[in-house]
Design a protein around this motif. Structure first.
Motif, PDB file in Angstrom:
ATOM      1  N   LYS A 138     -11.842   5.250  -8.730  1.00 49.68           N
ATOM      2  CA  LYS A 138     -10.519   5.486  -8.421  1.00 49.68           C
ATOM      3  C   LYS A 138     -10.236   6.855  -8.319  1.00 49.68           C
ATOM      4  O   LYS A 138     -10.264   7.407  -9.682  1.00 49.68           O
ATOM      5  CB  LYS A 138      -9.682   4.535  -9.195  1.00 49.68           C
ATOM      6  CG  LYS A 138      -8.459   4.646  -8.743  1.00 49.68           C
ATOM      7  CD  LYS A 138      -7.192   3.841  -9.654  1.00 49.68           C
ATOM      8  CE  LYS A 138      -5.798   3.705  -9.023  1.00 49.68           C
ATOM      9  NZ  LYS A 138      -4.712   3.241 -10.051  1.00 49.68           N
ATOM     10  N   GLN A 198     -11.553   4.265  -4.136  1.00 45.97           N
ATOM     11  CA  GLN A 198     -10.066   3.811  -4.009  1.00 45.97           C
ATOM     12  C   GLN A 198      -9.284   4.993  -4.262  1.00 45.97           C
ATOM     13  O   GLN A 198      -9.283   5.705  -5.347  1.00 45.97           O
ATOM     14  CB  GLN A 198     -10.114   2.794  -4.931  1.00 45.97           C
ATOM     15  CG  GLN A 198     -10.930   1.440  -4.519  1.00 45.97           C
ATOM     16  CD  GLN A 198     -10.631   0.502  -5.537  1.00 45.97           C
ATOM     17  OE1 GLN A 198     -10.042   0.711  -6.774  1.00 45.97           O
ATOM     18  NE2 GLN A 198     -11.037  -0.728  -5.342  1.00 45.97           N
ATOM     19  N   SER A 226      -9.081   3.041   1.024  1.00 46.89           N
ATOM     20  CA  SER A 226     -10.398   3.230   0.693  1.00 46.89           C
ATOM     21  C   SER A 226     -11.502   3.833   1.483  1.00 46.89           C
ATOM     22  O   SER A 226     -11.268   4.079   2.800  1.00 46.89           O
ATOM     23  CB  SER A 226     -11.027   1.786   0.521  1.00 46.89           C
ATOM     24  OG  SER A 226     -10.249   0.923  -0.239  1.00 46.89           O
TER      25      SER A 226
END
Length: 345
Positions: A138, A198, A226
């Motif tokens: 992330k 992400q 994404s």
């Protein structure tokens, strides 16, 4: 000079410029991997699976189409400027349109766009259809740094900021780090593995971009975008925030270090996380423990059932022996006088 002479001169000039460009490109230094190269033309060398398809789409399809169209339009402009100037054509034409030409310049661009779409749509689908990832990252954009988490591996809060020495050109050259590209912490990923990134933001819109991976996506607050890549070469690759995000937008670099799987596992452990092998071992142990607990519970239940089955006949045999003893009248008070009466006579 006649029309043919002008066309030959124009073609010669184009050929000369093209040859000069080719020679200049061949004489340039070997392009650096993962970062810009001074005086180099074209895209950075790519190191990802989809990057090869992107390069073919651009170099093998788009660029030739763009070149042909540009040269064709240039030739038309030169021809019209020479053939239809006031001196060469003092009496202008009176017609307002040509149906055939209008059909051609409507149909041909449509055909070109359809051909481009036939190749671009499958490529876009491959970028959007993320395969089963080996690593999930992330990336969160902040003013003005990136924060990285490995949610599945238990690693959070790796903040990557511009190195102080990379902010100055002379200091960067002395430290042998890329100017405005090197960071204090790096995003570390394994080579040959599918990495799912992400991307989001905490404040304003940023963009996570690494040219050598051929990936770019906006980081929008409140939204999770994404992208994915699969690097096939160990090394360090640089990018930058590619969305104007404020005062220090130019000082928000991205540095990705692609390492072997063993080195990646060491990095995750050093950050206080768990590798996939460790997680798999824990899951296997938990599954085995659950299976053992279920087996023990089943064995205990089976033992209880067997004990109950053995106790049932004993209880059934004890019940008839107790009944006659309770039915004998000799011990009752009413029978005692009747037994004593004959003795008194």
């Amino acid at each position: 000079m006649g029309m043919n002479g002008l066309m030959k001169a124009a073609c010669g000039a184009v050929a000369t410029l093209t040859l000069s460009g080719v020679l200049a490109m061949s004489a340039a230094a070997e392009p650096l991997i993962g970062q810009p190269t001074d005086k180099e033309m074209g895209l950075q060398p790519n190191v990802t699976e989809l990057g090869h398809e992107v390069d073919w789409f651009y170099n093998g399809l788009l660029f030739p189409i763009i070149t042909v169209i540009s040269l064709f339009v240039l030739a038309l402009l030169v021809w019209i400027a020479i053939r239809y100037n006031r001196k060469a054509n003092p009496t202008p034409a009176k017609f307002s349109h040509n149906t055939l030409i209008e059909i051609i310049w409507t149909v041909v661009p449509i055909i070109i766009l359809v051909v481009i779409a036939c190749f671009s749509m499958p490529l876009l689908k491959k970028f959007n259809d993320v395969p089963t990832p080996d690593v999930v990252v992330k990336a969160t954009g902040n003013q003005w740094y990136w924060a990285y988490d490995y949610p599945e591996l238990g690693v959070e809060g790796i903040e990557a900021r511009l190195l102080p020495e990379a902010a100055d050109l002379k200091k960067a050259e002395a430290a042998k780090v890329p100017y405005l590209l090197a960071t204090d912490n790096k995003l570390v990923v394994p080579v040959g593995k599918v990495v799912h990134v992400q991307v989001t933001a905490n404040d304003v819109i940023h963009a996570w971009t690494v040219p050598a991976f051929r990936v770019k996506v906006d980081a929008v607050p409140g939204r999770l975008n994404s992208l994915w890549f699969k690097a096939d070469k160990i090394g360090t690759y640089y990018g930058q925030c590619s969305e104007l995000c404020g005062q220090d937008h130019a000082y928000m670099p991205i540095e990705v270090q692609v390492v072997s799987e063993a080195d990646f596992d060491k990095f995750i452990v050093a950050q206080g996380g768990k590798t996939r092998a460790m997680i798999a071992a824990e899951e296997k142990a938990a599954t085995a423990a659950a299976a053992q607990a279920a087996a023990d519970a089943a064995a205990s239940a089976q033992a209880d059932d067997a004990a109950s089955a053995q106790a049932a006949p004993a209880e059934a045999a004890a019940t008839p022996a107790a009944a006659p003893a309770a039915a004998q009248p000799s011990s009752s008070p009413a029978a005692a006088p009747a037994a004593a009466a004959p003795a008194a006579n």
